[in-house]
Design an enzyme around this catalytic site. Structure first.
Site, short mmCIF file in Angstrom:
data_model
loop_
_atom_site.label_atom_id
_atom_site.label_comp_id
_atom_site.label_asym_id
_atom_site.label_seq_id
_atom_site.Cartn_x
_atom_site.Cartn_y
_atom_site.Cartn_z
N THR A 221 13.77 12.21 -1.26
CA THR A 221 14.25 11.33 -1.17
C THR A 221 13.37 10.11 -0.26
O THR A 221 13.97 8.96 -0.15
CB THR A 221 15.72 11.19 -0.39
OG1 THR A 221 15.45 11.92 0.73
CG2 THR A 221 16.75 11.91 -1.52
N VAL B 91 6.92 9.09 0.24
CA VAL B 91 5.99 9.96 -0.50
C VAL B 91 6.71 10.65 -1.59
O VAL B 91 6.34 10.98 -2.79
CB VAL B 91 5.14 10.81 0.33
CG1 VAL B 91 4.48 11.84 -0.37
CG2 VAL B 91 4.74 9.89 1.45
N SER C 282 21.27 13.92 2.01
CA SER C 282 20.99 13.42 0.75
C SER C 282 21.73 14.04 -0.30
O SER C 282 21.60 13.69 -1.48
CB SER C 282 19.63 13.12 0.45
OG SER C 282 18.94 12.25 1.35
N ARG D 238 -2.75 22.19 8.57
CA ARG D 238 -3.81 21.62 8.27
C ARG D 238 -4.93 22.15 9.10
O ARG D 238 -5.91 22.72 8.40
CB ARG D 238 -4.03 20.11 8.63
CG ARG D 238 -3.21 19.20 7.72
CD ARG D 238 -3.25 17.84 7.88
NE ARG D 238 -2.48 16.86 7.02
CZ ARG D 238 -1.96 15.97 7.47
NH1 ARG D 238 -2.14 15.35 8.74
NH2 ARG D 238 -1.13 15.29 6.90
N CYS E 55 -3.73 11.03 5.43
CA CYS E 55 -4.04 9.82 4.63
C CYS E 55 -5.45 9.18 4.97
O CYS E 55 -6.27 8.89 4.07
CB CYS E 55 -2.81 8.66 4.47
SG CYS E 55 -2.11 8.41 6.13
N SER F 221 3.72 1.89 5.91
CA SER F 221 4.37 3.06 5.15
C SER F 221 3.86 4.35 5.39
O SER F 221 4.25 5.55 5.10
CB SER F 221 4.29 2.80 3.78
OG SER F 221 2.98 2.60 3.17
N LYS G 289 -7.08 13.91 14.20
CA LYS G 289 -7.11 14.48 12.95
C LYS G 289 -8.22 13.95 12.15
O LYS G 289 -8.80 14.92 11.38
CB LYS G 289 -5.99 13.77 12.42
CG LYS G 289 -4.33 14.62 12.60
CD LYS G 289 -3.37 13.86 11.88
CE LYS G 289 -2.09 13.72 12.79
NZ LYS G 289 -1.07 12.91 12.33
N ARG H 38 -2.29 0.31 13.87
CA ARG H 38 -1.37 -0.04 13.01
C ARG H 38 -1.36 -1.56 12.61
O ARG H 38 -1.35 -2.33 13.62
CB ARG H 38 0.21 0.28 13.51
CG ARG H 38 1.19 0.44 12.63
CD ARG H 38 1.33 1.42 11.40
NE ARG H 38 1.36 2.58 12.05
CZ ARG H 38 1.13 3.53 10.99
NH1 ARG H 38 0.83 3.69 9.68
NH2 ARG H 38 1.33 5.14 11.70
N HIS I 94 -4.05 1.27 3.37
CA HIS I 94 -4.76 1.65 4.66
C HIS I 94 -6.12 1.08 4.38
O HIS I 94 -7.05 1.38 3.17
CB HIS I 94 -4.97 3.11 5.23
CG HIS I 94 -3.92 3.75 5.39
ND1 HIS I 94 -2.74 3.12 5.66
CD2 HIS I 94 -3.45 4.82 5.84
CE1 HIS I 94 -1.52 3.88 6.07
NE2 HIS I 94 -2.10 5.09 6.29
N ASN J 181 -2.26 4.51 0.70
CA ASN J 181 -1.78 5.74 1.56
C ASN J 181 -0.65 6.72 0.84
O ASN J 181 -0.64 7.79 1.43
CB ASN J 181 -1.48 5.21 3.05
CG ASN J 181 -0.31 4.25 2.95
OD1 ASN J 181 -0.58 3.05 2.61
ND2 ASN J 181 0.77 4.64 3.43
P1 A2P Z 1 16.75 12.69 3.79
O1 A2P Z 1 16.62 11.47 2.82
O2 A2P Z 1 18.03 13.26 3.16
O3 A2P Z 1 16.80 12.49 5.05
P2 A2P Z 1 10.38 9.51 4.77
O4 A2P Z 1 9.28 9.95 5.55
O5 A2P Z 1 10.01 8.44 3.78
O6 A2P Z 1 11.48 9.06 5.68
O7 A2P Z 1 11.02 10.96 4.11
C1 A2P Z 1 11.34 11.98 4.87
C2 A2P Z 1 12.07 12.81 3.81
O8 A2P Z 1 12.09 14.29 4.56
C3 A2P Z 1 13.06 12.57 3.23
O9 A2P Z 1 13.44 12.95 1.66
C4 A2P Z 1 14.32 12.99 3.97
O10 A2P Z 1 15.43 13.55 3.41
C5 A2P Z 1 13.19 14.65 4.22
N1 A2P Z 1 13.89 15.53 5.23
C6 A2P Z 1 14.15 14.82 6.51
N2 A2P Z 1 14.54 16.08 7.35
C7 A2P Z 1 14.94 17.34 6.53
C8 A2P Z 1 15.27 18.41 6.73
N3 A2P Z 1 15.61 18.87 7.85
N4 A2P Z 1 15.05 19.16 5.47
C9 A2P Z 1 14.81 18.73 4.21
N5 A2P Z 1 14.56 17.61 3.87
C10 A2P Z 1 14.29 16.81 5.30
#
Ligand code: A2P
Length: 342
Positions: free
Chosen positions: A12, A15, A41, A100, A129, A159, A214, A236, A243, A316
């Site tokens: 969700t 990336v 989610s 990494r 990235c 982003s 890094k 940033r 980037h 990125n």
């Molecule tokens: P969720 O949408 O349910 O919070 P971004 O960096 O774009 O915010 O995306 C982070 C991604 O990592 C999202 O899909 C988020 O899901 C997921 N995420 C965050 N915490 C967890 C967790 N504990 N277990 C699995 N997925 C996670």
């Protein structure tokens, strides 16, 4: 041709969505795809190849029967679930920084060190990235004329951190500033709209930030070049995607800008956009939603006889994250090293 069962952890996120786009666009041989995220989610539906698929909460059992698990859900989630997924028999390709620099984990940019996929033990790390786009541009030059030192200043889009919340923060603050209202930072340490912040990731004891460090450590590991000196300043900027980097390179011997342009014109994953007479050089806006690493403003470094300066730009979320990870998955399949050491 074989087809593979793929899981996306963090489906969700920004990336995560890009993983889906790249898998679709490259016609990745997927037998099935499982979309995983946090419990927040679970039940949400996303489209993959015109099919609606329900997002599931990531739990240890999620990885049974999975061949390839693409992770982009933050370091904590990767540290916890990547070993579980590998133990279940999946090859994990992890976009976080959690693994990494582990000795037993390959860090791969397919244009540079695809052969490192071979020795994975269940987890392969996707580099940072900013590092990816820099080494894609520099490695072809390094092969011809070994690089001794790199000075790089980055101009990184929002982003790259904080997902949708970061995009939202830039949009909201831009409106607030134009409307004469005060801004309140949440994702970034200061106002990001109409501003430039020289702080990405945490500060280290040596006064560099972790993001800057890094770029040193990952460059050496990917290029198998333990003595390259790297000094980075990571910044940033109020850009949504893409980037940019001002890179100053010291080679072992002189290299002319024309020589560099010719080498880069043939380099995989690189596109040279470099014609000052028509203001042709890469920009972040133009790089967004594209796959290449763009290089321009190639010129002799006036401060060093063996030096070149250049401007390197890439999306990125794509080459800096999702695309590179999917290319690693393609390499793993090509090299027949799908089964992990568990
Ligand atoms: P969720 O949408 O349910 O919070 P971004 O960096 O774009 O915010 O995306 C982070 C991604 O990592 C999202 O899909 C988020 O899901 C997921 N995420 C965050 N915490 C967890 C967790 N504990 N277990 C699995 N997925 C996670």
């Amino acid at each position: 041709m074989s087809e593979y069962r793929v899981a996306i952890v963090g489906a969700t996120g920004l990336v995560g969505q890009e993983f889906i786009n790249v898998l679709e666009q490259r016609d990745f041989p997927m037998l099935s795809v499982k979309l995983l995220a946090s419990d927040r989610s679970a039940g949400r539906k996303l489209f993959v190849r015109h099919q609606e698929i329900e997002v599931e909460e990531t739990v240890p059992e999620s990885f049974e029967g999975i061949d390839i698990a693409l992770f982009s859900a933050g370091g904590d989630t990767s540290r916890h679930f990547a070993p579980i997924a590998a133990k279940a028999g999946a090859v994990v390709i992890d976009n976080s920084s959690a693994w990494r620099m582990e000795k037993a984990v390959p860090l791969v940019v397919p244009e540079i060190n695809p052969e490192d996929c071979k020795w994975h033990k269940g987890i392969i790390a996707n580099p940072n990235c900013s590092t990816i786009q820099m080494v894609v541009a520099l490695y072809p030059l390094h092969k011809v004329n070994p690089i001794k030192r790199i000075i790089v200043d980055t101009y990184q889009s929002v982003s790259g951190v904080g997902g949708a919340a970061a995009l939202e923060e830039l949009t909201t603050q831009a409106r607030q500033v134009l409307g004469g209202e005060p801004t309140v930072p949440h994702v970034f340490p200061h106002q990001i709209a109409f501003n430039v912040l020289p702080e990405i990731d945490v500060f280290l004891d040596n006064d560099y930030t972790k993001e800057e460090w890094k770029m040193l450590e990952e460059t050496r590991k990917i290029m198998h070049a333990d003595t390259i000196a790297v000094s980075a300043t990571c910044v940033r900027v109020p850009v949504f995607i893409g980037h940019s980097e001002a890179v100053h390179v010291e080679f072992s011997h002189p290299m002319t800008p024309d020589e560099a342009r010719q080498i880069l014109a043939r380099a995989p994953g690189v596109k040279v956009l470099d014609d000052n007479s028509v203001s042709l050089y890469p920009t972040a806006w133009q790089s967004a939603r594209t796959d290449d690493v763009f290089v321009g403003r190639i010129r002799q470094d006036a401060s060093h006889a063996n030096g070149l300066a250049m401007w390197v730009v890439a999306d990125n979320l794509r080459k800096g994250a999702a695309l590179n990870a999917v290319q690693i998955a393609e390499e793993v399949i090509k090299q027949g090293c799908l089964s992990s050491g568990g």
